[in-house]
Structures are given as structure tokens and as C-alpha cells.
Write an enzyme that holds these catalytic residues in place. Structure first.
Site, PDB file in Angstrom:
ATOM      1  N   ASP A   1       0.848  -1.193   0.000  1.00  0.00           N
ATOM      2  CA  ASP A   1       0.000   0.000   0.000  1.00  0.00           C
ATOM      3  C   ASP A   1       0.890   1.252   0.000  1.00  0.00           C
ATOM      4  OD1 ASP A   1      -1.807   2.026   0.607  1.00  0.00           O
ATOM      5  OD2 ASP A   1      -2.843   0.848   2.146  1.00  0.00           O
TER       6      ASP A   1
ATOM      7  N   GLN B   1       1.180   5.354 -10.905  1.00  0.00           N
ATOM      8  CA  GLN B   1      -0.225   5.315 -11.379  1.00  0.00           C
ATOM      9  C   GLN B   1      -1.197   5.023 -10.240  1.00  0.00           C
ATOM     10  OE1 GLN B   1      -0.407   5.918 -14.819  1.00  0.00           O
ATOM     11  NE2 GLN B   1       1.800   6.075 -14.523  1.00  0.00           N
TER      12      GLN B   1
ATOM     13  N   SER C   1     -12.428   8.013 -10.284  1.00  0.00           N
ATOM     14  CA  SER C   1     -13.867   8.227 -10.162  1.00  0.00           C
ATOM     15  C   SER C   1     -14.242   9.485  -9.378  1.00  0.00           C
ATOM     16  CB  SER C   1     -14.578   7.026  -9.539  1.00  0.00           C
ATOM     17  OG  SER C   1     -15.916   7.361  -9.255  1.00  0.00           O
TER      18      SER C   1
ATOM     19  N   SER D   1      -7.171  15.258 -16.434  1.00  0.00           N
ATOM     20  CA  SER D   1      -7.821  16.429 -17.047  1.00  0.00           C
ATOM     21  C   SER D   1      -8.787  17.089 -16.067  1.00  0.00           C
ATOM     22  CB  SER D   1      -8.586  16.008 -18.301  1.00  0.00           C
ATOM     23  OG  SER D   1      -9.546  15.026 -17.969  1.00  0.00           O
TER      24      SER D   1
ATOM     25  N   TYR E   1     -11.683  14.306  -6.066  1.00  0.00           N
ATOM     26  CA  TYR E   1     -10.710  13.606  -6.920  1.00  0.00           C
ATOM     27  C   TYR E   1      -9.821  14.626  -7.645  1.00  0.00           C
ATOM     28  CZ  TYR E   1      -8.824  11.089 -10.954  1.00  0.00           C
ATOM     29  OH  TYR E   1      -7.976  10.579 -11.915  1.00  0.00           O
TER      30      TYR E   1
ATOM     31  N   LYS F   1      -5.575  15.421  -7.474  1.00  0.00           N
ATOM     32  CA  LYS F   1      -4.628  15.484  -8.597  1.00  0.00           C
ATOM     33  C   LYS F   1      -3.930  16.848  -8.627  1.00  0.00           C
ATOM     34  CE  LYS F   1      -5.110  11.295 -10.108  1.00  0.00           C
ATOM     35  NZ  LYS F   1      -4.019  10.320 -10.082  1.00  0.00           N
TER      36      LYS F   1
ATOM     37  N   ARG G   1     -24.180  13.477 -14.224  1.00  0.00           N
ATOM     38  CA  ARG G   1     -23.478  13.132 -12.984  1.00  0.00           C
ATOM     39  C   ARG G   1     -22.896  14.382 -12.340  1.00  0.00           C
ATOM     40  NH1 ARG G   1     -19.335   8.366 -13.968  1.00  0.00           N
ATOM     41  NH2 ARG G   1     -18.281  10.188 -14.769  1.00  0.00           N
TER      42      ARG G   1
ATOM     43  N   ASP H   1     -19.408  16.456 -13.222  1.00  0.00           N
ATOM     44  CA  ASP H   1     -19.024  16.252 -14.626  1.00  0.00           C
ATOM     45  C   ASP H   1     -19.060  17.570 -15.387  1.00  0.00           C
ATOM     46  OD1 ASP H   1     -18.371  13.651 -14.852  1.00  0.00           O
ATOM     47  OD2 ASP H   1     -20.224  12.999 -15.848  1.00  0.00           O
TER      48      ASP H   1
HETATM   49  P1  NAD Z   1      -7.117   1.429 -12.017  1.00  0.00           P
HETATM   50  O1  NAD Z   1      -8.062   1.489 -10.873  1.00  0.00           O
HETATM   51  O2  NAD Z   1      -7.333   0.386 -13.060  1.00  0.00           O
HETATM   52  O3  NAD Z   1      -5.625   1.309 -11.488  1.00  0.00           O
HETATM   53  C1  NAD Z   1      -5.175   1.907 -10.306  1.00  0.00           C
HETATM   54  C2  NAD Z   1      -4.334   0.880  -9.575  1.00  0.00           C
HETATM   55  O4  NAD Z   1      -3.788   1.479  -8.406  1.00  0.00           O
HETATM   56  C3  NAD Z   1      -5.126  -0.343  -9.127  1.00  0.00           C
HETATM   57  O5  NAD Z   1      -4.460  -1.516  -9.547  1.00  0.00           O
HETATM   58  C4  NAD Z   1      -5.170  -0.232  -7.612  1.00  0.00           C
HETATM   59  O6  NAD Z   1      -5.223  -1.495  -6.973  1.00  0.00           O
HETATM   60  C5  NAD Z   1      -3.885   0.531  -7.333  1.00  0.00           C
HETATM   61  N1  NAD Z   1      -3.921   1.291  -6.076  1.00  0.00           N
HETATM   62  C6  NAD Z   1      -4.871   2.171  -5.675  1.00  0.00           C
HETATM   63  N2  NAD Z   1      -4.577   2.626  -4.434  1.00  0.00           N
HETATM   64  C7  NAD Z   1      -3.410   2.016  -4.059  1.00  0.00           C
HETATM   65  C8  NAD Z   1      -2.623   2.059  -2.898  1.00  0.00           C
HETATM   66  N3  NAD Z   1      -2.958   2.789  -1.827  1.00  0.00           N
HETATM   67  N4  NAD Z   1      -1.480   1.329  -2.858  1.00  0.00           N
HETATM   68  C9  NAD Z   1      -1.124   0.552  -3.915  1.00  0.00           C
HETATM   69  N5  NAD Z   1      -1.857   0.453  -5.040  1.00  0.00           N
HETATM   70  C10 NAD Z   1      -2.992   1.183  -5.108  1.00  0.00           C
HETATM   71  O7  NAD Z   1      -7.118   2.891 -12.668  1.00  0.00           O
HETATM   72  P2  NAD Z   1      -6.459   3.409 -14.029  1.00  0.00           P
HETATM   73  O8  NAD Z   1      -7.566   3.832 -14.909  1.00  0.00           O
HETATM   74  O9  NAD Z   1      -5.451   2.461 -14.515  1.00  0.00           O
HETATM   75  O10 NAD Z   1      -5.740   4.740 -13.502  1.00  0.00           O
HETATM   76  C11 NAD Z   1      -4.357   4.834 -13.273  1.00  0.00           C
HETATM   77  C12 NAD Z   1      -4.019   6.273 -12.897  1.00  0.00           C
HETATM   78  O11 NAD Z   1      -4.385   7.157 -13.954  1.00  0.00           O
HETATM   79  C13 NAD Z   1      -4.732   6.785 -11.658  1.00  0.00           C
HETATM   80  O12 NAD Z   1      -3.833   7.616 -10.958  1.00  0.00           O
HETATM   81  C14 NAD Z   1      -5.861   7.611 -12.220  1.00  0.00           C
HETATM   82  O13 NAD Z   1      -6.292   8.612 -11.325  1.00  0.00           O
HETATM   83  C15 NAD Z   1      -5.211   8.192 -13.448  1.00  0.00           C
HETATM   84  N6  NAD Z   1      -6.138   8.618 -14.496  1.00  0.00           N
HETATM   85  C16 NAD Z   1      -6.843   7.675 -15.197  1.00  0.00           C
HETATM   86  C17 NAD Z   1      -7.708   8.089 -16.212  1.00  0.00           C
HETATM   87  C18 NAD Z   1      -8.480   7.095 -17.030  1.00  0.00           C
HETATM   88  O14 NAD Z   1      -9.202   7.524 -17.931  1.00  0.00           O
HETATM   89  N7  NAD Z   1      -8.385   5.795 -16.782  1.00  0.00           N
HETATM   90  C19 NAD Z   1      -7.867   9.458 -16.490  1.00  0.00           C
HETATM   91  C20 NAD Z   1      -7.138  10.381 -15.742  1.00  0.00           C
HETATM   92  C21 NAD Z   1      -6.261   9.954 -14.770  1.00  0.00           C
END
Ligand code: NAD
Length: 325
Positions: free
Chosen positions: A68, A88, A93, A133, A156, A160, A284, A287
Site C-alpha cells: 500500500d 499510477q 472516479s 484532465s 478527486y 490530482k 453526474r 461532470d
Molecule cells: P485502475 O483502478 O485500473 O488502477 C489503479 C491501480 O492502483 C489499481 O491496480 C489499484 O489497486 C492501485 N492502487 C490504488 N490505491 C493504491 C494504494 N494505496 N497502494 C497501492 N496500489 C494502489 O485505474 P487506471 O484507470 O489504470 O488509472 C491509473 C491512474 O491514472 C490513476 O492515478 C488515475 O487517477 C489516473 N487517471 C486515469 C484516467 C483514465 O481515464 N483511466 C484518467 C485520468 C487519470
């Protein structure tokens, strides 16, 4: 140069991908392994999946740490011997963050800060991290451009923005080269189609494949700069090679297009050969109506040249879901 497949890193480079069991993280792990480098994945499996780990465990260049990022010692151990961090791990959400502000602060802000500190103490070369974004908030000017941000619309988005500010401090005071990537609605293989907080593209594909009627929030006339996962991989890897002078900054990562939800819906029904009409629900909270990115900064400084337009990415994604759901 388009894409990332010809990028070269020093021979024995080791990458750490936090959140590597998730959608974007697992795609990063896969790309790094395919390029022939070593990758360590740190994930607590809170929203990530075992299957995204199991697919790599037999590769000697892959190591999984279940842990974690809220725990500093875990982050410190994960960063030993690491050259590049691709951070990442976070909870996504907008609506869920409105329900759970305390958790989002601890996970997305304190977790990121622990990773910055661990990277600094281990002399990591580059710290590249996922921003979003959503930091543009209610700013209506299109295309969105770095430096013109509005009022934030969700906890959220606040996490960021805080992450970007912390990253700036670590570049300014502790000589850690940080690069923030503001992803715009990423989609592609392995994105989770299930649950109340699932993203629209995988969710609609799965529902249509199951002959269910998807619900569009609002009138469907909202637009987004949907970005295929391959472009996001390219941005992350190119940011690892970015100049030191650009450290502390953030970059829009998108294709630079604008797709309307209702059009996407009908592209999916056509591609999947389904004659199903959508249902329409409430807009939502948190949004925005439209989003579209100016990507000239990432092009100029990172050399980002997104290879996949929306249609190309969507076709690949559909094919993947057809065989993997
Ligand atoms: P995802 O939920 O598929 O992946 C996030 C991963 O982080 C998961 O595997 C989760 O288990 C892990 N995680 C969360 N909290 C944790 C913790 N405390 N310790 C260790 N691991 C932890 O989400 P994603 O879509 O792959 O997003 C990845 C990143 O990109 C995130 O930071 C998200 O905010 C950002 N992001 C995603 C999008 C999108 O469209 N998917 C858009 C903007 C930003």
C-alpha cells in the site's frame, strides 16, 4: 518519432510501476517488458486485478510487490535500485471521491507524497505520475491548455492538483525530476467494464455484448478527448527521457480530438452489430460538458506524437473485449 517501440534506455534500467495491477499500470508493465527492461509492480490490489499480475509472473524481468502506498516503508522498499518511477496508483472516479473525501486524501495525496519521498531518498532518475484532465475543473475554454485551470469540481480533482503541487516542490527543493501527465479519458484493453464507477467505453461494450441497454448520463451530447492506451504508454516512456529543465511541470496527454458520447454509442452498436437503443439518465455531479486537449506542450517538450486516433483505438479495444470478456 511516433510511438514508443524504438525508444532506448540504458541497458539495465529498472522501472517501478505503482498501480501496476490496474488498467493503465498493467499496460505500462507489459510495454516495458516487451522493450526488454526490468519492471517492479507495486499494487495493493484494491481496484487492480490478480489476473493483471498473473500474466507476467513467469517473466524473470517482472517482480510484484503487494503493498500500500499509504505506507512509507513499503514505498521506500519498492524504490530501492529503481531508475524510473511511473506512479499510477490512486483511486479514480469523480462520484466515488464525493462520497469518500477522507479516503481520497489519504490514498491519492499522502500516497503520492510517500512515493515522492521514497523516490528522492533512492535517487530515482525520473518520477513520472498520473495526473488528470479533471484539474481543469469548470474552466470552459477549449481546447484545455496548461496554465488555464478553473475551479475544481470534485475531491478527486483536488487530489490530482495537490499531487501536481507536491511534485513541483520535490523538483524545486529536492532535485527530483517530476513530470505530471494529465490524462484525458483513457480507454483500451483491460479497462474494467464492471461496477458502478466503470468508464463508459468498456461498460457499454460489455452491456451491448450481453444484449443489455446501456444508460447514458445526460443527453449524450457531452464530448471528451478519448485517448487510446497506446498513446498513454508513449507519453509515460517519453517523459522518462524528458529534459531536466522541464521537471516540475505537467502536460496534457490526449489525442487532441473531440468525440460525442452519443456518436460513440452508435459507433459501438454498429461495430457490434446490435440494434439496441440507449436509456438516458441524470447528469453526474462533478461532470463537465465538454473536454478537449491542446497537446502542443507535450509534443514540443516530451516529443509526444500520438500514434492512435480515436477510431483506430476503438477498433482495437472492441476486438480485445470481443475475445476477452
Ligand atoms: P485502475 O483502478 O485500473 O488502477 C489503479 C491501480 O492502483 C489499481 O491496480 C489499484 O489497486 C492501485 N492502487 C490504488 N490505491 C493504491 C494504494 N494505496 N497502494 C497501492 N496500489 C494502489 O485505474 P487506471 O484507470 O489504470 O488509472 C491509473 C491512474 O491514472 C490513476 O492515478 C488515475 O487517477 C489516473 N487517471 C486515469 C484516467 C483514465 O481515464 N483511466 C484518467 C485520468 C487519470
Amino acid at each position: 518519432m511516433k510511438g514508443y517501440k524504438n525508444l532506448l534506455f540504458p541497458k539495465h534500467s529498472v522501472f517501478l510501476v505503482t498501480g501496476g495491477a490496474g488498467f493503465i499500470g498493467s499496460n505500462l508493465c507489459e510495454a516495458i517488458l516487451n522493450l526488454g527492461y526490468r519492471v517492479r509492480c507495486l499494487d495493493d490490489l484494491s481496484t487492480g486485478k490478480q489476473t493483471n499480475v498473473r500474466m507476467f509472473v513467469n517473466n524473470p524481468n517482472y517482480k510484484f510487490i503487494q503493498g500500500d502506498i499509504k505506507d512509507l516503508d513499503t514505498c521506500l522498499r519498492a524504490c530501492v535500485g529503481i531508475d524510473y518511477v511511473l506512479h499510477q496508483a490512486a483511486w479514480g472516479s469523480v462520484p466515488r471521491s464525493i462520497e469518500m473525501p477522507l479516503f481520497y486524501c489519504a490514498n491519492n495525496i499522502q500516497g503520492m507524497l510517500n512515493m515522492l519521498e521514497a523516490a528522492r531518498r533512492n535517487n530515482v532518475k525520473k518520477f513520472v505520475y498520473a495526473s488528470s484532465s479533471s484539474v481543469y475543473g469548470d474552466e470552459e475554454h477549449l481546447p484545455k491548455i496548461e496554465g488555464v485551470e478553473g475551479n475544481l469540481l470534485s475531491p478527486y480533482a483536488l487530489t490530482k492538483r495537490c499531487d501536481e503541487e507536491w511534485a513541483k516542490q520535490y523538483s524545486m527543493h529536492y532535485n527530483l525530476d517530476t513530470y505530471g501527465l494529465r490524462y484525458f479519458n483513457v480507454f483500451g484493453r483491460r479497462q474494467d467494464p464492471d461496477g458502478a464507477y466503470a468508464a463508459v467505453i468498456p461498460k457499454f461494450i460489455k452491456q451491448l455484448l450481453n444484449d443489455e441497454s446501456p444508460t447514458i448520463n445526460g443527453d449524450g451530447k457531452q464530448s471528451r478527448d478519448f485517448t487510446y492506451i497506446e498513446n498513454v504508454i508513449e507519453a509515460n516512456l517519453k517523459a522518462c527521457l524528458a529534459p531536466k529543465e522541464a521537471a516540475g511541470q505537467s502536460f496534457n496527454i490526449a489525442y487532441g480530438g473531440r468525440e460525442y458520447l452519443i456518436d460513440i454509442y452508435y459507433s459501438l452498436t454498429r461495430a457490434l452489430n446490435k440494434n439496441i437503443e440507449p436509456l438516458f439518465g441524470q447528469n453526474r455531479k462533478g461532470d463537465i460538458k465538454h473536454s478537449n486537449a491542446d497537446i502542443s506542450k507535450a509534443r514540443a517538450i516530451l516529443g509526444y506524437e500520438p500514434e492512435y486516433n480515436f477510431e483506430h483505438g476503438l477498433n482495437e479495444a472492441i476486438e480485445w473485449y470481443k475475445t476477452n470478456l
